[in-house]
Design an enzyme around this catalytic site. Structure first.
Site, mmCIF file in Angstrom:
data_model
loop_
_atom_site.group_PDB
_atom_site.id
_atom_site.type_symbol
_atom_site.label_atom_id
_atom_site.label_comp_id
_atom_site.label_asym_id
_atom_site.label_seq_id
_atom_site.Cartn_x
_atom_site.Cartn_y
_atom_site.Cartn_z
ATOM 1 C CG LEU A 94 38.704 76.688 53.127
ATOM 2 C CD1 LEU A 94 39.113 76.108 54.483
ATOM 3 C CD2 LEU A 94 39.915 76.687 52.195
ATOM 4 N N GLY A 95 34.992 76.040 49.945
ATOM 5 C CA GLY A 95 33.982 75.222 49.258
ATOM 6 C C GLY A 95 32.989 74.548 50.191
ATOM 7 C CG ASP A 140 33.692 76.118 45.148
ATOM 8 O OD1 ASP A 140 34.721 76.304 44.477
ATOM 9 O OD2 ASP A 140 33.378 76.838 46.111
#
Ligand code: PMV
Length: 306
Positions: A94-95, A140
């Site tokens: 999820l970065g 990202d």
């Protein structure tokens, strides 16, 4: 003290293939990292988070040092303290690391009065990712800085896209931690052993991304769902799925998801599912029953780091 915040992300389509120059669709989500920068009496830069070791934060320390030195700033008799607080799950696709880097870079820039362009913040974020996992595409830090939904391609212009209809997005965390660097290297090995097949998979990924962009712009979420499923098939093909992830993906589909897939590097971490409006509840409970460690209903957020 100076404060900054930066969002995490989900990749809707195109992860891994993006490292090889293909486009990917990425969206900022309402999970965020906060960074607080202040001066301290001792010299040196200290980066702190209650959730991870100082060693894990070393790449962020190094990038902040680079930033401060590149501006010729001399911190005589004092140093910097950067304190991090994030609700983005770590090593889950999820970065989190990019959001933490971007928030830290911005907080330090504010404290020291640097005016950085968005592209400069991204470039520093990419440097941190390079230290963390070797061969990042830059997707990202880019989404964390710009926010919203983007089509990203290495070296290409960033294209913002607007969904014609809101997308009900569910994220389920398998709870399995993995390293993006290891997953990217494994895919690299497969690509160099089987170049002909990999190049076909790459071009298929490109077509899927194009069709998914159309579906998003037209508000055709049934078609978007099909694209997510096809994309997941490619991710399985390149070996980044496993039993735990497949269980979550099929639990979502059987509960009525229009599409579900790994998001990010795979090998663990998170999957995403999209639902028809009002149909998320059944999918969420089914994901919990299937053993998800956490399930999030997410919103795509328009604002990036600030
Ligand atoms: O770090 P993750 O799990 O969010 O993965 C990022 C997406 C990859 O395409 C696998 C790597 C990259 O740098 O693009």
């Amino acid at each position: 003290m100076a404060e900054a915040t930066a969002p995490g992300k989900v990749i809707l389509c195109g992860e891994h293939f993006v490292v090889y120059g293909e486009p990917a669709i990425v969206a900022a989500i309402d999970l965020k990292a906060h960074a607080y920068a202040s001066f301290r009496d001792e010299p040196g830069i200290h980066v702190y988070s209650s959730k991870v070791s100082e060693n894990t934060l070393k790449p962020i320390h190094d990038v902040i040092k680079l930033l401060v030195e590149s501006r010729g700033t001399k911190l005589i008799d004092k140093g910097l303290m950067v304190s991090i607080n994030s609700n983005i799950p770590i090593s889950a696709g999820l970065g989190s690391s990019a959001a933490v880097s971007v928030a830290s870079i911005l907080a330090v820039s504010k404290l020291l009065g640097f005016k950085l362009k968005k592209s400069e913040v991204v470039a520093l974020g990419v440097k941190a990712e390079e230290i963390i996992h070797g061969r990042p595409s830059g997707i990202d830090p880019t989404i964390s800085v710009y926010g919203g939904m983007l089509v990203f391609k290495i070296g290409g212009r960033i294209r913002r896209i607007k969904p014609a209809r809101p997308i009900e997005l569910i994220i389920a965390d398998s709870g399995l931690k993995r390293s993006t660097g290891v997953m990217v290297r494994r895919v690299g090995e497969l690509a160099s052993k089987h170049p002909t097949i990999f190049s076909r998979l790459r071009s298929t990924a490109r077509i899927i991304v194009r069709q998914a962009i159309e579906a998003i712009i037209e508000g055709d979420i049934e078609k978007l769902g099909v694209m997510l499923n096809l994309n997941h098939g490619l991710l399985s093909a390149i070996g980044v799925s496993n039993t735990r992830l497949e269980k979550l993906i099929y639990a979502a589909r059987e509960a009525g998801a229009l599409g579900s897939k790994i998001t990010g590097a795979g090998g663990g971490g998170c999957i995403i599912a999209i639902a028809r409006p009002g149909e998320s509840d059944r999918i969420v409970s089914s994901l919990i029953d299937a053993g998800a460690e956490a399930v999030y209903r997410t919103r795509i957020v328009e604002v990036g780091a600030r």
